[in-house]
Design an enzyme around this catalytic site. Structure first.
Site, PDB file in Angstrom:
ATOM      1  N   THR A   5      -1.723   5.703   2.373  1.00 62.76           N
ATOM      2  CA  THR A   5      -2.975   4.960   2.297  1.00 62.76           C
ATOM      3  C   THR A   5      -3.110   4.083   3.533  1.00 62.76           C
ATOM      4  O   THR A   5      -2.172   3.380   3.909  1.00 62.76           O
ATOM      5  CB  THR A   5      -3.017   4.070   1.033  1.00 62.76           C
ATOM      6  OG1 THR A   5      -2.878   4.886  -0.128  1.00 62.76           O
ATOM      7  CG2 THR A   5      -4.328   3.300   0.950  1.00 62.76           C
ATOM      8  N   LEU A  11       0.866  -1.180   0.000  1.00 66.20           N
ATOM      9  CA  LEU A  11       0.000   0.000   0.000  1.00 66.20           C
ATOM     10  C   LEU A  11       0.901   1.227   0.000  1.00 66.20           C
ATOM     11  O   LEU A  11       2.003   1.198   0.549  1.00 66.20           O
ATOM     12  CB  LEU A  11      -0.891   0.040   1.252  1.00 66.20           C
ATOM     13  CG  LEU A  11      -1.956  -1.040   1.427  1.00 66.20           C
ATOM     14  CD1 LEU A  11      -2.667  -0.851   2.773  1.00 66.20           C
ATOM     15  CD2 LEU A  11      -2.979  -1.002   0.298  1.00 66.20           C
ATOM     16  N   ASP A  12       0.418   2.312  -0.593  1.00 63.01           N
ATOM     17  CA  ASP A  12       1.163   3.566  -0.513  1.00 63.01           C
ATOM     18  C   ASP A  12       1.299   3.980   0.948  1.00 63.01           C
ATOM     19  O   ASP A  12       0.432   3.670   1.783  1.00 63.01           O
ATOM     20  CB  ASP A  12       0.444   4.675  -1.282  1.00 63.01           C
ATOM     21  CG  ASP A  12       0.411   4.420  -2.783  1.00 63.01           C
ATOM     22  OD1 ASP A  12       1.235   3.612  -3.260  1.00 63.01           O
ATOM     23  OD2 ASP A  12      -0.436   5.021  -3.464  1.00 63.01           O
ATOM     24  N   ARG A  13       2.348   4.716   1.235  1.00 62.47           N
ATOM     25  CA  ARG A  13       2.615   5.132   2.614  1.00 62.47           C
ATOM     26  C   ARG A  13       1.426   5.879   3.218  1.00 62.47           C
ATOM     27  O   ARG A  13       1.086   5.678   4.387  1.00 62.47           O
ATOM     28  CB  ARG A  13       3.860   6.011   2.648  1.00 62.47           C
ATOM     29  CG  ARG A  13       4.234   6.501   4.038  1.00 62.47           C
ATOM     30  CD  ARG A  13       5.500   7.334   4.008  1.00 62.47           C
ATOM     31  NE  ARG A  13       5.890   7.766   5.338  1.00 62.47           N
ATOM     32  CZ  ARG A  13       6.971   8.485   5.598  1.00 62.47           C
ATOM     33  NH1 ARG A  13       7.774   8.856   4.607  1.00 62.47           N
ATOM     34  NH2 ARG A  13       7.259   8.839   6.840  1.00 62.47           N
ATOM     35  N   ARG A  38      -5.212   6.684  -7.582  1.00 60.95           N
ATOM     36  CA  ARG A  38      -4.935   8.116  -7.450  1.00 60.95           C
ATOM     37  C   ARG A  38      -4.847   8.789  -8.806  1.00 60.95           C
ATOM     38  O   ARG A  38      -5.410   9.877  -9.025  1.00 60.95           O
ATOM     39  CB  ARG A  38      -3.642   8.297  -6.660  1.00 60.95           C
ATOM     40  CG  ARG A  38      -3.706   7.719  -5.261  1.00 60.95           C
ATOM     41  CD  ARG A  38      -2.338   7.569  -4.616  1.00 60.95           C
ATOM     42  NE  ARG A  38      -1.710   8.856  -4.337  1.00 60.95           N
ATOM     43  CZ  ARG A  38      -0.538   8.992  -3.731  1.00 60.95           C
ATOM     44  NH1 ARG A  38       0.136   7.896  -3.349  1.00 60.95           N
ATOM     45  NH2 ARG A  38      -0.034  10.172  -3.498  1.00 60.95           N
TER      46      ARG A  38
END
Length: 361
Positions: A185, A181-183, A288
């Site tokens: 998120t 996961l993105d940081r 995104r």
């Protein structure tokens, strides 16, 4: 088909037992004391392959098992036949099977070193103890990753969720990330505790048989219906070396299904919509970039969002990117049953769009 669901939010209850001084102190080999940083392993090792090592290439297994030994030396051992599998020569790309025995001759390995002052390990262990676990069994751990926590260390980040969980659970023999996961998120993040389970879950991800759903708050009025965005994506690096993704017809195929769940107009901030995003492919920053390209940037997105709006949101107390991995469904590697793991909707979502507080994952 039975679908097992898990959303029992709870904290890790782990007591970390520090090693005794005797266990921490590296044993010097016979004749040590010259100050050399490595030593000869005392004897031939016979390693029985268990399920956590099954499926690995022989060379990758050796690199993990013989830390500090130059790769060129390990490959020489394989080519010369000194290293054997079940008594026979084996190629570097041989896939190990459970029950096989690997003969590792004496090799020069790096001696364990005392932790340096200021090491992040104790801090990582404390952070790992606080990671909220939402599901756990003998082969899988699922956490509700907080926004702002990276999944792994690097690029100036001392430790991420994987390092923190490993530090908090020093007795785990195997612990690997299933996906990322993105940081910024939040939401469901899976770890595998057994290599066969990791490989099975990776296969499901490759075959797109998993069902990953996200919640997002976006700028603008998104209609209460479902749209599928199919913008090709291309990764690139900025002049500062940061990873970015741009829409490019020649880029990788990327498809996202977005469903509008409700909208609200906020005084001095404008109109916002709560949407559900279903990943039909899994590309970097896919949700995104697709939403931004469609004219509905995610609130608080500092890479692809509306930067002026983000500053207004921050002044109003809304300081995060509003993207949350709400749930993931997959077939359990042992039972074959479809199970769904859910992460509660963050309170920050309801603080911005009250309707988010009525969503159950």
């Amino acid at each position: 088909m039975r679908n097992d669901e898990y959303s029992n939010l709870k904290g890790l209850r782990i007591q970390v037992h520090p090693l005794s001084a005797a266990e921490r102190t590296p044993k010097e080999p016979s004749g040590a004391g010259s100050g050399e940083s490595d030593a000869l392993a005392p004897a031939v090792r016979l390693v029985l392959i268990d399920e956590n090592s099954a499926g690995q290439r022989l060379d990758n297994f050796l690199i993990r098992s013989c830390k500090g030994v130059p790769r060129s030396h390990l490959y020489q051992l394989i080519r010369s036949g000194q290293l054997r599998v079940d008594g026979h020569r084996a190629r570097a790309d041989h896939r190990l099977e459970a029950g096989e025995q690997v003969r590792i001759p004496p090799v020069r390995v790096a001696l364990p070193q005392e932790p340096r002052a200021g090491t992040a390990s104790p801090a990582a262990a404390r952070a790992g103890e606080l990671l909220p676990v939402i599901f756990e069994d003998e082969g899988i751990i699922a956490i509700d990753k907080p926004a702002g926590v990276a999944v792994h260390g690097g690029s100036g980040i001392a430790s991420g969720a994987i390092e923190q969980l490993r530090a908090a659970r020093p007795d785990e023999r195997f612990l690997e990330l299933v996906h990322r996961l993105d940081r910024d998120t939040s939401g469901v993040l899976l770890f595998a505790r057994k290599r066969p389970w990791l490989l099975d879950l990776h296969r499901q991800l490759r075959e797109r048989s998993t069902d990953k759903r996200y919640l997002a708050i976006v700028a603008g009025r998104f209609p209460k219906r479902t749209k599928t965005f199919s913008f090709g994506l291309q990764r690139y690096l900025t002049t500062q070396g940061e990873r970015r993704v741009a829409v490019d017809p020649q880029g990788q195929e990327a498809r996202t299904r977005i469903t509008g769940l409700g909208s609200i107009v906020l005084p001095s901030l404008g109109e916002f919509s709560l949407v559900e995003a279903e990943l039909l492919t899994g590309r970097t920053h896919q949700i995104r970039v697709h939403l931004a390209q469609a004219g509905f940037p995610i609130a608080g997105d500092d890479k692809y969002g509306n930067f002026e709006l983000n500053r207004s949101l921050a002044r109003a107390g809304h300081r995060r990117m509003f993207l949350h991995a709400a749930r993931i469904a997959f077939r359990h590697p042992r039972t074959g049953r479809v199970m769904t793991v859910r992460a509660p909707v963050p309170s920050a979502f309801a603080a911005l769009v009250p309707a988010a507080g009525t969503i159950d994952g």
